[in-house]
Motif scaffolding. Structure first.
Motif, PDB file in Angstrom:
ATOM      1  N   ALA A 380      57.722  29.245  -0.356  1.00 35.38           N
ATOM      2  CA  ALA A 380      58.657  29.820   0.305  1.00 35.38           C
ATOM      3  C   ALA A 380      58.326  30.088   1.795  1.00 35.38           C
ATOM      4  O   ALA A 380      57.148  30.238   2.062  1.00 35.38           O
ATOM      5  CB  ALA A 380      58.772  31.445  -0.210  1.00 35.38           C
ATOM      6  N   MET A 381      59.231  29.820   2.856  1.00 45.56           N
ATOM      7  CA  MET A 381      58.727  29.992   4.429  1.00 45.56           C
ATOM      8  C   MET A 381      59.726  31.223   4.893  1.00 45.56           C
ATOM      9  O   MET A 381      60.908  31.095   4.389  1.00 45.56           O
ATOM     10  CB  MET A 381      58.878  28.569   4.777  1.00 45.56           C
ATOM     11  CG  MET A 381      60.047  27.955   4.719  1.00 45.56           C
ATOM     12  SD  MET A 381      60.208  26.007   5.082  1.00 45.56           S
ATOM     13  CE  MET A 381      59.063  25.378   3.865  1.00 45.56           C
ATOM     14  N   VAL A 382      59.254  31.625   6.085  1.00 44.57           N
ATOM     15  CA  VAL A 382      60.193  32.778   6.280  1.00 44.57           C
ATOM     16  C   VAL A 382      60.352  32.503   8.076  1.00 44.57           C
ATOM     17  O   VAL A 382      59.216  31.776   8.721  1.00 44.57           O
ATOM     18  CB  VAL A 382      59.248  34.201   6.153  1.00 44.57           C
ATOM     19  CG1 VAL A 382      58.070  34.389   7.081  1.00 44.57           C
ATOM     20  CG2 VAL A 382      60.052  35.392   6.609  1.00 44.57           C
ATOM     21  N   LEU A 383      61.212  32.906   8.540  1.00 40.54           N
ATOM     22  CA  LEU A 383      61.668  32.781   9.836  1.00 40.54           C
ATOM     23  C   LEU A 383      61.633  34.288  10.266  1.00 40.54           C
ATOM     24  O   LEU A 383      62.683  35.012   9.885  1.00 40.54           O
ATOM     25  CB  LEU A 383      62.696  31.897  10.176  1.00 40.54           C
ATOM     26  CG  LEU A 383      63.398  32.035  11.631  1.00 40.54           C
ATOM     27  CD1 LEU A 383      62.420  31.293  12.535  1.00 40.54           C
ATOM     28  CD2 LEU A 383      64.721  30.960  11.926  1.00 40.54           C
ATOM     29  N   VAL A 384      61.242  34.705  11.388  1.00 45.01           N
ATOM     30  CA  VAL A 384      61.311  36.046  11.910  1.00 45.01           C
ATOM     31  C   VAL A 384      61.581  36.095  13.135  1.00 45.01           C
ATOM     32  O   VAL A 384      61.221  35.528  14.077  1.00 45.01           O
ATOM     33  CB  VAL A 384      60.035  36.989  11.668  1.00 45.01           C
ATOM     34  CG1 VAL A 384      60.183  38.346  12.131  1.00 45.01           C
ATOM     35  CG2 VAL A 384      59.516  36.976  10.182  1.00 45.01           C
ATOM     36  N   ASN A 385      62.598  36.822  13.648  1.00 49.21           N
ATOM     37  CA  ASN A 385      63.215  37.073  15.031  1.00 49.21           C
ATOM     38  C   ASN A 385      62.506  38.084  15.705  1.00 49.21           C
ATOM     39  O   ASN A 385      61.767  38.643  15.307  1.00 49.21           O
ATOM     40  CB  ASN A 385      64.599  36.969  15.305  1.00 49.21           C
ATOM     41  CG  ASN A 385      65.304  38.522  14.632  1.00 49.21           C
ATOM     42  OD1 ASN A 385      64.553  39.230  14.303  1.00 49.21           O
ATOM     43  ND2 ASN A 385      66.557  38.725  14.717  1.00 49.21           N
ATOM     44  N   GLU A 386      62.797  38.186  17.162  1.00 47.94           N
ATOM     45  CA  GLU A 386      62.177  39.312  17.897  1.00 47.94           C
ATOM     46  C   GLU A 386      62.451  40.652  17.562  1.00 47.94           C
ATOM     47  O   GLU A 386      61.608  41.501  17.879  1.00 47.94           O
ATOM     48  CB  GLU A 386      62.572  38.923  19.432  1.00 47.94           C
ATOM     49  CG  GLU A 386      63.717  39.351  19.825  1.00 47.94           C
ATOM     50  CD  GLU A 386      64.825  38.000  19.442  1.00 47.94           C
ATOM     51  OE1 GLU A 386      66.190  38.166  19.804  1.00 47.94           O
ATOM     52  OE2 GLU A 386      64.505  37.123  18.836  1.00 47.94           O
ATOM     53  N   HIS A 387      63.465  40.861  16.731  1.00 47.22           N
ATOM     54  CA  HIS A 387      63.876  42.233  16.180  1.00 47.22           C
ATOM     55  C   HIS A 387      63.068  42.767  14.728  1.00 47.22           C
ATOM     56  O   HIS A 387      63.288  43.691  14.380  1.00 47.22           O
ATOM     57  CB  HIS A 387      65.117  42.662  16.137  1.00 47.22           C
ATOM     58  CG  HIS A 387      66.079  42.333  17.625  1.00 47.22           C
ATOM     59  ND1 HIS A 387      65.935  42.931  18.349  1.00 47.22           N
ATOM     60  CD2 HIS A 387      66.858  41.381  17.737  1.00 47.22           C
ATOM     61  CE1 HIS A 387      66.740  42.444  19.553  1.00 47.22           C
ATOM     62  NE2 HIS A 387      67.107  41.379  19.080  1.00 47.22           N
TER      63      HIS A 387
END
Length: 809
Positions: A380-387
């Motif tokens: 599993a790989m995750v992407l996180v934005n600035e919020h």
């Protein structure tokens, strides 16, 4: 360094192979071969010397030049041996050979001298034997002496020497008859004596020369040379074995490199095909119509799962990435709740430095009716934005491992970016469509409200005249009873008409609603008390609410009116008898969804459910229940549900209806939790209020379009001086101020120019990085600082809080 290493390694391998080949092809060193040839030449020169010396002794060789050449050949053969002596023992042996050569040279020189004398004397005897006139008469002794000397020439034994001595003595004792005879005898006698001396000495030197052969030294040298040859051959064999092993190893390495190259080429081909498929998937998602987006996501997950050889692939996100898609779908007959597992995997991946989780984890089992979770291999790989919103792409395999190598992570991250971008684009498109729908609904509602309000005002004037005439007729004395009864019925009808006019005026009202935080749990209890008193004992009301926070932002009276309207409709649907269930809950909407009254945007909601077991509704009725003035009851006015839907829309929510004809109905009112509007929501569009906008040249048009879309009329300025001049020239023109700036002096200047107007500061910097401006906004009256998007709620609140507010939402 990496680029120069392969050529250096290749050069090193070539040098090693060359060295092994050269050493393997030369079984012995060159020095050993040279010594062997020198020793052979020495022996050959020695044999030639003996032959030539014997030939000289036998009289077969008259010239001494061959002997000189033989001696020179001896020394010439010894020269390389002397230069190549490698050990002290070898040097001693070579010195012995050199000493032997010198002795042979000395003997040869002596033999050469003796041979010259012998040749002279033998030549005299030969001449004497051929000339009979040297003596006066035949001399028997001379003949005997000549014979003895001839015998001595052939054999220099002691017996022969004794015989020669006697013959010389006999010859010397003979008388000479004349002077010539005596002279001849004396010469012959001297030569006889010289031969008697030289012949044994010559043979002795010849014997010594023939015996001068250092066989032991040469044998030891040959033995050493043979040993060195064996060592050289052994060493050469080792080099050949090393060369063979190196060749085998190099073959294995080249074969391995070939296999790796083939695998790498296959991987590149596979990756290229996957990247092309990824590009096609991205293009399909971008070009998909709203109703096709989910199918495109499922198709993309299927491609990714096939590439990773996984049993399941899922995409889960929250916030801006709100989505929940899984492949295969349906989950092979079972539909387990996999969202908590996906959320837990997102947390595990976020704790990794590279944002990728690899390992075993619990995952719902998809086969059959047994949906119990099982251990599966997960990537599993995750992407996180600035919020802080995250989107996780994961793969599960129950038997074996998910086939995603480190080299594939970059492509999978690209796939995650594509899918996450598609989610955001889809949400933005849905929000845009929802905003358009809501604005259209607001426009239609406003038009209907304005039209109805105008009619109601005129109708109210007519009712007022009728009511006046009713009062006048009632005041006439001695009016017949029947007429009085008719006049009273006219008064009752006028009262009903007045209540209908009030509802119409409420529906089309343009007054500013009160905005405050309302606890729906408490409001629901208060409303049930009113309902119980109104409907008596025939209808009961059951409340179900948990311990969660059920606060919303709105007008308490209008929210209570929603509860009263829905509950009263439920009682009427059950014929005035039965139980109405009122339930409060919290729901999270990850993406815009279509409800009965309109589109509900993504966000966290408080849901009020009103359930009855009455007559229910048909699909045709459900499609029109929120239309103004639509009713199915003769005594109804068709504004209760329309007002409920309009109030929910103004608060950023919606109403959803589920009903089956003959089985009852369920009304759900969705309102933003905590008083916060959902993402992209416009809780109440403006009514054309004028907003002064100060922005930079790049953002001015976009900000004006945004404010206009929210229902307000923007007046834009780029220069602060012109904005302040406009405020001072006509202060009543504006209802609010919006300034996109990071400069505190601009905010202060605007507030000083218009102290009574609400002020919203739009900052391009996040609030944490702009603490001074935030502090200033908090200190100024009716001012606020926003780092996100401007909403109608923000404008409505600052306009409503302004002392000189002229309108609202």
């Amino acid at each position: 360094m990496k680029r120069t290493f392969p050529p250096v390694l290749a050069l090193f391998v070539i040098l090693v192979l060359t060295a092994l080949l050269r050493n393997g092809m030369q079984p012995g060193p060159g020095e050993v071969d040279t010594m062997q040839r020198a020793l052979d030449r020495f022996e050959n020169a020695q044999h030639m010397l003996r032959r030539d010396v014997i030939s000289v002794r036998a009289g077969l060789l008259r010239s001494y030049d061959p002997i000189v050449e033989d001696v020179d050949a001896l020394y010439a053969a010894l020269a390389p041996l002397d230069r190549m002596a490698q050990t002290p023992a070898n040097k001693a042996l070579i010195e012995d050979l050199q000493a032997s050569a010198r002795r042979q040279e000395a003997l040869t020189e002596a033999l050469k001298s003796d041979s010259a004398l012998l040749q002279n004397s033998l030549a005299y005897f030969s001449t004497l034997s051929a000339s009979d006139d040297l003596f006066d008469q035949a001399n028997v002794e001379a003949g005997r002496l000549t014979g003895a000397m001839l015998r001595l020439t052939l054999n220099t034994s002691s017996d022969t020497q004794a015989l020669v001595d006697r013959r010389i003595a006999d010859f010397a004792a003979g008388p000479g008859r004349s002077g010539r005879d005596r002279e001849a005898r004396a010469v012959l006698l001297s030569h006889a004596r010289l031969l008697r001396q030289l012949l044994p000495e010559t043979d002795a030197r010849l014997t010594a020369l023939l015996a001068e052969d250092d066989v032991a030294a040469r044998a030891q040298l040959r033995a050493w040379i043979s040993h060195e040859r064996v060592r050289a051959e052994t060493r050469a064999q080792r080099y050949r074995n090393a060369l063979y092993a190196t060749a085998v190893l190099l073959t294995v390495v080249l074969a391995g490199l070939g296999v790796r190259l083939a695998v790498h080429m296959a991987n590149l081909k596979r990756r290229g095909a996957f990247e092309r498929g990824l590009a096609e998937m991205s293009a399909e998602i971008v070009a998909a119509r709203p109703e096709e987006v989910k199918a495109r996501f499922d198709s993309g997950l299927a491609r990714l799962a096939l590439h990773a050889q996984a049993d399941a692939a899922f995409l889960f996100g929250e916030g801006d990435y709100g989505c929940a898609r899984i492949w295969p779908r349906p989950y092979q007959g079972a539909d387990p709740d996999w969202a908590p597992a996906a959320r837990a995997l997102a947390g595990l991946a976020q704790r990794r430095a590279d944002g990728v989780f690899r390992g075993a984890a619990t995952w719902p089992w998809p086969e059959g009716q047994d949906a119990a979770p099982r251990r599966a291999n997960i990537v599993a790989m995750v992407l996180v934005n600035e919020h802080g919103d995250h989107c996780v792409l994961g793969f599960a395999r129950f038997e074996g491992r998910v086939q995603i190598r480190d080299a594939d992570l970059g492509v999978m991250r690209l796939a995650l970016d594509v899918l996450a971008g598609g989610v955001r684009r889809s949400r933005m498109e849905q929000q845009r469509s929802a905003l358009e729908v809501r604005l259209q609904q607001a426009g239609r509602t406003e038009a209907i409200g304005t039209f109805a309000g105008g009619i109601a005002h005129n109708f109210n004037n007519i009712l007022s005249a009728i009511a006046g005439y009713v009062e006048m007729a009632s005041a006439i004395p001695k009016t017949p009873r029947a007429v009085t009864r008719y006049v009273e019925q006219i008064g009752v009808a006028v009262g009903r008409a007045r209540r209908l006019v009030d509802l119409i005026l409420l529906y089309g009202a343009r007054s500013s609603p009160v905005r405050q935080r309302v606890d729906l749990r408490a409001l629901l209890g208060e409303s049930v008390s009113l309902l119980s008193a109104a409907h008596g004992q025939t209808a009961t009301f059951a409340i179900e609410a948990g311990e969660e926070d059920y606060r919303v932002l709105g007008d308490p009276s209008r929210l209570q009116q929603i509860i009263l309207n829905l509950a009263s409709n439920a009682v009427q649907a059950m014929g005035g008898n039965g139980q109405v269930a009122l339930t409060l809950g919290r729901r999270v909407n990850r993406a815009p969804v279509e409800k009965t009254s309109g589109v509900l945007l993504a966000g966290d909601y408080v849901v009020l459910s009103v359930v009855d077991h009455g007559v229910g509704m048909s699909a045709a009725t459900r499609s029109r229940i929120f239309e103004p003035f639509f009713t199915t009851r003769p005594e109804g006015n068709g504004l209760g549900l329309a007002t409920t839907a309009e109030t929910a829309r103004e608060l950023g929510g919606a109403v959803n209806v589920r009903s089956v004809l003959g089985s009852g109905s369920t009304f759900e009112v969705w309102l933003p939790a905590g008083g916060q509007a959902p993402v992209g929501a416009v809780s109440a569009p403006g009514r054309g209020e004028t907003v002064l906008l100060l922005s930079d040249s790049e953002s001015l048009c976009q900000d004006e379009e945004r404010i206009a879309a929210l229902g307000y009329e923007p007046v834009g300025f780029v220069e602060i001086e012109r904005a302040i001049a406009a405020l001072r020239a006509w202060p009543q023109r504006f209802d609010a101020m919006v300034a996109r700036t990071n400069r505190a002096e601009c905010a202060i200047a605007l507030r000083q120019a218009a102290p009574a107007l609400g002020l919203i500061l739009l900052s391009d910097t996040r609030l944490r990085a702009n603490a001074p401006l935030r502090t200033l906004a908090a200190s100024l009256p009716n001012s606020r600082l926003l780092s996100g998007s401007l909403t109608a709620t923000d404008l409505a609140e600052v306009i409503a809080q302004a002392p000189t507010a002229t309108g609202g939402v």
